[in-house]
Scaffold this active site. Structure first.
Site, short mmCIF file in Angstrom:
data_model
loop_
_atom_site.label_atom_id
_atom_site.label_comp_id
_atom_site.label_asym_id
_atom_site.label_seq_id
_atom_site.Cartn_x
_atom_site.Cartn_y
_atom_site.Cartn_z
N CYS A 95 1.06 -1.10 -0.03
CA CYS A 95 0.04 0.00 0.28
C CYS A 95 0.95 1.11 0.58
O CYS A 95 1.13 2.02 0.91
CB CYS A 95 -0.49 0.15 1.20
SG CYS A 95 -1.97 1.17 0.98
N TYR A 97 0.51 4.74 -0.51
CA TYR A 97 -0.24 5.42 -0.28
C TYR A 97 0.23 5.95 1.21
O TYR A 97 0.81 6.53 1.98
CB TYR A 97 -0.87 5.70 -0.79
CG TYR A 97 -2.48 6.61 -0.38
CD1 TYR A 97 -2.49 7.09 0.74
CD2 TYR A 97 -2.97 7.88 -0.66
CE1 TYR A 97 -2.97 8.71 1.62
CE2 TYR A 97 -2.94 9.20 -0.47
CZ TYR A 97 -2.85 9.76 0.59
OH TYR A 97 -4.42 10.19 1.06
N CYS A 98 0.02 4.71 2.48
CA CYS A 98 -0.35 4.62 3.21
C CYS A 98 1.59 4.73 4.24
O CYS A 98 2.11 5.48 4.99
CB CYS A 98 -0.92 3.24 4.23
SG CYS A 98 -2.40 3.21 3.89
N VAL A 99 2.13 3.17 3.30
CA VAL A 99 4.12 3.98 3.46
C VAL A 99 4.24 5.30 3.30
O VAL A 99 4.91 5.43 4.27
CB VAL A 99 4.47 2.86 2.73
CG1 VAL A 99 6.03 3.23 2.44
CG2 VAL A 99 4.50 1.20 2.80
N HIS A 102 2.31 7.32 6.80
CA HIS A 102 3.88 6.81 7.75
C HIS A 102 4.57 6.78 8.21
O HIS A 102 5.34 7.16 9.00
CB HIS A 102 2.06 5.46 8.14
CG HIS A 102 1.80 5.87 8.31
ND1 HIS A 102 0.39 6.29 9.53
CD2 HIS A 102 -0.13 5.88 7.55
CE1 HIS A 102 -0.67 6.55 9.64
NE2 HIS A 102 -1.12 5.97 8.70
#
Length: 370
Positions: A95, A97-99, A102
């Site tokens: 993922c 985007y989430c990587v 965060h």
């Protein structure tokens, strides 16, 4: 600060959501307005992973509740270590985007290359022993075999907090893969400038990330509910137990509204035999399970099963096929939310139980980070 940042970033964040039209703040009514207000206060902005849920208010409240109470609420584990879990789980689920989000938040909180190593899949290169152990455990969460090889990284009470983050991102990664693109940055930002932009993002998010939210403040967004068995690891930490119990009930309610019962039964049966391994390179593996459904329910079955077990394989054609019979935004969000949480609950069933048992038998489970 949160409201100001939200006003500045809102046009860009709204445009990132695909397949559905998010509810704009000025058009929102309760309970969406309550979630938006908490998100601005505690997260610092209205982030697209929350906005994508807004056509279905109950799933919006459920997704916010588990995110807030696991990642943002004060507890025994520091925010950088929780961000390490979010980054590692997101990397394991492919993922991006989430990587990006965060990794940047973790970079804004702690110096060094810890976040970069986790994001790039080089957990063994992380020099901090606690972050390295936590990230390895979180990265292994996606499959039962890998999870069984990793003992609980911290004592039981702290591991409960890490598990809350891991299960939350097993859920969110699936939704983000479907409804958002590969990066929080606009596509027109040149590749050479993206690293700098994300570092600025991390610095912007740092003030909010340094403030621990009051545990339990989001629980009154949803009615009380019993804690499902596969989430019983949360019992003992009241704000986590309350969040996951309420959210699980909300997602089940969404499933009853928007997922035909035969589809729910088929997905549940497939997940019961699933060990987290990738289902296949193509989508041919879906044909067998879906063929047993009535023809009119096969588009919903295909979308639900792909969401649960291979969300990266959901494309516009799968969405369009579902929408041809069920056109509303709410139904699309509710079906994918139910399937995403069903998969996250399945992963929760192997993520914590065995490692916590080994911790209880073998000592304190490793170093303690407060």
């Amino acid at each position: 600060m949160g409201k100001m940042l939200s006003r500045v970033t809102l046009p860009g964040t709204l445009s990132q959501v695909r397949h559905v039209s998010p509810v704009r703040p000025r058009e929102a009514t309760a309970p969406v307005t309550r979630v938006y207000a908490q998100a601005e206060r505690d997260f610092g902005m209205l982030a697209p992973p929350l906005l994508l849920h807004s056509p279905a208010p109950e799933t919006l409240a459920a997704s916010w509740t588990i995110l807030r109470e696991s990642l943002l609420a004060g507890g025994l584990v520091s925010r950088p270590v929780r961000e390490a879990v979010a980054t590692a789980v997101s990397a394991g689920n492919a993922c991006p985007y989430c990587v990006d989000v965060h990794r940047a938040t973790m970079d804004g909180l702690v110096p060094g290359r810890h976040a970069a190593e986790i994001a790039d899949g080089r957990v063994e290169a992380v020099t901090d022993p606690v972050i390295r152990q936590v990230a390895a455990w979180a990265r292994a969460s996606g499959t039962s075999a890998a999870a069984a090889r990793h003992e609980a990284p911290l004592p039981e009470e702290q591991t409960r907090e890490l598990a809350g983050v891991a299960v939350t991102f097993q859920y969110l990664n699936r939704m983000v893969n479907i409804f958002l693109g590969d990066s929080p940055l606009p596509p027109e930002v040149p590749d050479r400038a993206r690293g700098g932009f994300m570092r600025v993002f991390g610095l912007v998010m740092r003030p909010a990330a340094r403030r621990a939210a009051e545990p339990g403040d989001s629980l009154d967004l949803l009615p009380d509910a019993p804690l499902p068995g596969e989430l019983s690891w949360a019992d003992g930490t009241p704000h986590l137990a309350g969040a996951f119990a309420r959210a699980a009930a909300a997602f089940e309610g969404a499933g009853r509204r928007s997922v035909p019962a035969p589809v729910r039964e088929m997905v549940t049966a497939e997940l019961a035999a699933w060990n987290g391994e990738p289902a296949g390179l193509g989508r041919a593996w879906v044909t067998g399970p879906v063929s047993g459904l009535p023809p009119a329910q096969r588009p919903a079955g295909r979308l639900a099963l792909l969401t649960a077990m291979a969300s990266y394989q959901v494309d516009q054609a799968v969405i369009d096929e579902f929408r041809s019979g069920t056109p509303g935004d709410r139904a699309l969000v509710e079906l994918t939310s139910w399937a995403s949480m069903a998969a996250a609950r399945r992963i929760a069933s192997w993520l914590v139980t065995a490692p916590l048992a080994r911790t209880a038998e073998g000592g304190d489970g490793g170093p303690s980070l407060t």
